[in-house]
Structure formats: C-alpha cells, structure tokens
Design a protein around this motif. Structure first.
Motif, PDB file in Angstrom:
ATOM      1  N   SER A 118      -5.599  -4.120  -1.590  1.00  0.00           N
ATOM      2  CA  SER A 118      -4.205  -3.711  -1.662  1.00  0.00           C
ATOM      3  C   SER A 118      -4.003  -2.802  -2.866  1.00  0.00           C
ATOM      4  CB  SER A 118      -3.330  -4.964  -1.783  1.00  0.00           C
ATOM      5  OG  SER A 118      -1.987  -4.634  -1.996  1.00  0.00           O
ATOM      6  N   ASP A 119      -3.086  -1.850  -2.743  1.00  0.00           N
ATOM      7  CA  ASP A 119      -2.798  -0.915  -3.837  1.00  0.00           C
ATOM      8  C   ASP A 119      -1.956  -1.538  -4.954  1.00  0.00           C
ATOM      9  OD1 ASP A 119      -4.186   1.128  -2.545  1.00  0.00           O
ATOM     10  OD2 ASP A 119      -2.381   1.934  -1.593  1.00  0.00           O
ATOM     11  N   ASP A 143       0.811  -1.214   0.000  1.00  0.00           N
ATOM     12  CA  ASP A 143       0.000   0.000   0.000  1.00  0.00           C
ATOM     13  C   ASP A 143       0.844   1.262   0.000  1.00  0.00           C
ATOM     14  OD1 ASP A 143      -2.881  -0.946   0.357  1.00  0.00           O
ATOM     15  OD2 ASP A 143      -1.850  -2.047   1.946  1.00  0.00           O
TER      16      ASP A 143
END
Length: 176
Positions: A174-175, A34
């Motif tokens: 999640s990024d 992230d």
C-alpha cells in the motif's frame, strides 16, 4: 473545459500528505490506500486531480463514510459506478477518493494500469498525448471525452495484461 496539464512534481507530495491523513482517520478499515490515476505516474500528463483508492473488506459505509466526511470529503451517492463508493473534496486541492472492495477486479484494474504505465514511460507519454488531443477535441463534452478515452484505456489494459502475465505482477505494498 477538460483540462490536461503537464506532470507536476507536487502530485506525489500532495498524495503523501493526504495518504497520511487518510491512514490516521481510517486505521485498519483501509486495507490499502493507493495513489492511482494519471497523477500517480511520473511524467504523465493528467487532469489536475489526485485520485486515491481506498481498499476495504466490505462496503459498510459507517466504517469509512464518517471518517472521510470528517476530513472534508463529500459522499457522492449518485455515482453510477456500483463497484465503488465515491467521495470528492469540499475544498482544497482537487481530490477524488474511490473506495473499492479489496481484491476486486475494479481495485486490481487501477493498480495494474498504474504499475504498467510507471514501468513503460513511452506508453505513458503516448497516453498523455492522446488525452490532450481528446481534451482539445471535446472541450467541455466530458461524456464524449470519457467514452473515447475508455477505448484507449482498454487497449492499454490489453497490453498491461500481457505484461502482468509475463512478470507475475501482483500489487506491491500500500502507498500509505
């Protein structure tokens, strides 16, 4: 000198490129990757450092230290925060990688603060102004800057907690 700059549109792109490389290197060891910290909040003034949080099941250094070092990150063993393992870039854009246990308070803290400030631009603006004033006041005294900024962060977290409870906040995907 403590440097606080205006938000830069390039920060999300820098994170995305790094997130892709981290995901490829860490695979399933990284349960989440992230973009955290002030550079993850559109419009927020920040130190020009991309902060990345890698969430792992356990602090087994062999699982993540080698891949991170291969990507050019140096392990900072003397980091006093025992809730994370800390890595910094050896070259390229200033980047800090914070490896934390998935589901831990420390992991959730960073995600909640980020999400709260993204949802509350006025709060982000006030926070940015305060950081700029503190950087001006303390110049090169990082300890004093950090101590006073911590008080501001905890006040933000008090409000973020109420915000989270009212909406049933949970971290999104999640990024990277």
């Amino acid at each position: 000198m403590i440097e606080i700059v205006e938000y830069r549109d390039a920060w999300p792109t820098l994170f995305a490129e790094l997130g892709f490389r981290l995901r490829a290197a860490l695979g399933d060891v990284a349960l989440r990757i992230d973009h955290i910290g002030s550079t993850a909040v559109p419009g927020l003034r920040a130190k020009p450092v991309i902060d990345v949080q890698v969430s792992v099941e356990a602090f087994e250094p062999a699982a993540f230290r080698g891949p991170l070092e291969a990507l050019g990150f140096e392990f900072r063993a003397a980091n006093p925060d025992l809730t994370k393992r800390y890595f910094r870039e050896t070259s390229g854009p200033r980047t800090h990688v914070h490896v934390r246990r998935a589901g831990s308070f420390a992991e959730q803290f960073c995600l909640l603060l980020r999400d709260y400030l993204r949802d509350r631009p006025a709060e982000a603006e006030l926070y940015g102004e305060r950081k700029s004033l503190l950087a001006e006041r303390y110049g090169t005294d990082r300890r004093a800057y950090t101590a006073e900024k911590s008080a501001v962060v905890w006040e933000l977290m008090r409000r973020a907690d109420g915000w989270a409870q009212a909406r049933g906040w949970q971290p999104g995907p999640s990024d990277a």
